[in-house]
Design an enzyme around this catalytic site. Sequence first.
Site, PDB file in Angstrom:
ATOM      1  N   LYS A  11       0.821  -1.208   0.000  1.00  0.00           N
ATOM      2  CA  LYS A  11       0.000   0.000   0.000  1.00  0.00           C
ATOM      3  C   LYS A  11       0.865   1.272   0.000  1.00  0.00           C
ATOM      4  O   LYS A  11       2.071   1.215   0.246  1.00  0.00           O
ATOM      5  CB  LYS A  11      -0.943  -0.047   1.205  1.00  0.00           C
ATOM      6  CG  LYS A  11      -1.952  -1.206   1.130  1.00  0.00           C
ATOM      7  CD  LYS A  11      -2.959  -1.133   2.275  1.00  0.00           C
ATOM      8  CE  LYS A  11      -4.001  -2.236   2.165  1.00  0.00           C
ATOM      9  NZ  LYS A  11      -5.034  -2.120   3.233  1.00  0.00           N
ATOM     10  N   TYR A  51     -12.474  -1.555  -3.639  1.00  0.00           N
ATOM     11  CA  TYR A  51     -13.008  -1.748  -2.287  1.00  0.00           C
ATOM     12  C   TYR A  51     -14.529  -1.612  -2.242  1.00  0.00           C
ATOM     13  O   TYR A  51     -15.089  -1.311  -1.182  1.00  0.00           O
ATOM     14  CB  TYR A  51     -12.346  -0.772  -1.314  1.00  0.00           C
ATOM     15  CG  TYR A  51     -10.944  -1.189  -0.903  1.00  0.00           C
ATOM     16  CD1 TYR A  51     -10.732  -2.310  -0.093  1.00  0.00           C
ATOM     17  CD2 TYR A  51      -9.824  -0.466  -1.307  1.00  0.00           C
ATOM     18  CE1 TYR A  51      -9.461  -2.698   0.295  1.00  0.00           C
ATOM     19  CE2 TYR A  51      -8.544  -0.841  -0.920  1.00  0.00           C
ATOM     20  CZ  TYR A  51      -8.371  -1.955  -0.113  1.00  0.00           C
ATOM     21  OH  TYR A  51      -7.108  -2.341   0.275  1.00  0.00           O
ATOM     22  N   ASN A 114      -2.065   0.319   6.634  1.00  0.00           N
ATOM     23  CA  ASN A 114      -1.559  -0.925   7.217  1.00  0.00           C
ATOM     24  C   ASN A 114      -0.676  -1.734   6.256  1.00  0.00           C
ATOM     25  O   ASN A 114      -0.628  -2.951   6.310  1.00  0.00           O
ATOM     26  CB  ASN A 114      -2.718  -1.762   7.785  1.00  0.00           C
ATOM     27  CG  ASN A 114      -3.734  -2.151   6.741  1.00  0.00           C
ATOM     28  OD1 ASN A 114      -3.592  -1.821   5.562  1.00  0.00           O
ATOM     29  ND2 ASN A 114      -4.764  -2.871   7.146  1.00  0.00           N
ATOM     30  N   HIS A 117      -2.129  -5.428   1.491  1.00  0.00           N
ATOM     31  CA  HIS A 117      -3.417  -6.094   1.301  1.00  0.00           C
ATOM     32  C   HIS A 117      -3.191  -7.591   1.102  1.00  0.00           C
ATOM     33  O   HIS A 117      -2.162  -7.990   0.573  1.00  0.00           O
ATOM     34  CB  HIS A 117      -4.102  -5.525   0.047  1.00  0.00           C
ATOM     35  CG  HIS A 117      -5.324  -6.285  -0.371  1.00  0.00           C
ATOM     36  ND1 HIS A 117      -6.560  -6.072   0.197  1.00  0.00           N
ATOM     37  CD2 HIS A 117      -5.495  -7.285  -1.280  1.00  0.00           C
ATOM     38  CE1 HIS A 117      -7.444  -6.894  -0.365  1.00  0.00           C
ATOM     39  NE2 HIS A 117      -6.824  -7.636  -1.260  1.00  0.00           N
ATOM     40  N   GLU A 128      -9.487 -10.004  -7.720  1.00  0.00           N
ATOM     41  CA  GLU A 128      -8.552  -8.904  -7.452  1.00  0.00           C
ATOM     42  C   GLU A 128      -7.319  -8.985  -8.345  1.00  0.00           C
ATOM     43  O   GLU A 128      -6.804  -7.963  -8.806  1.00  0.00           O
ATOM     44  CB  GLU A 128      -8.170  -8.914  -5.966  1.00  0.00           C
ATOM     45  CG  GLU A 128      -9.359  -8.567  -5.076  1.00  0.00           C
ATOM     46  CD  GLU A 128      -9.121  -8.791  -3.595  1.00  0.00           C
ATOM     47  OE1 GLU A 128     -10.050  -8.524  -2.813  1.00  0.00           O
ATOM     48  OE2 GLU A 128      -8.017  -9.236  -3.207  1.00  0.00           O
TER      49      GLU A 128
END
Length: 139
Positions: A11, A51, A114, A117, A128
């Site tokens: 990320k 998302y 965070n 993913h 995805e």
Amino acid sequence: MPTNRTFTMIKPDAVQDGNSGAIIKMIEEAGFRIVALKKTQLTPERAGEFYAVHKERPFYNDLCKYMSSGPIVPMILEKDNAVTDFRTLIGATNPANADEGTIRKLFAKSIEANAIHGSDSDENAEIEGSFFFAHIEQF
Ligand code: UDP
Ligand code: MG
């Protein structure tokens, strides 16, 4: 996509901090083979599409903003039991709850930023992966 594959993306916070290399090293040392990899950046609209399952959640708008704030490194990975083993390697969504030695424990800044993913099912890994890689070379 066969069920021994999962999808991940490093990320924006982790890419920005220069942690991509360290994270990829952990992924490879954990026995995952990189099937596809690139560096790219999402628009807020594309982040929203990725998302979409979280559309009704209070954190959705901030998440789309954050996920489009800088480059990311999406990857398709291969290993026996890939989805489950990768979720174990990355740790809990909130780094405060992540086990010692997990990627999120080591690199995540917050429950939002965070670091990484990981797909939560074989079905979502397929969806995805296809979101970022239209054609997968077989190496
Ligand atoms: N997220 C957030 N606030 C929350 C929960 C999640 O900002 O309270 C973000 C976080 O970046 C997380 C992503 O939304 O990784 C997707 O949430 P999910 O519950 O699917 O967590 P994951 O599967 O990534 O562990
Ligand atoms: Mg999830």
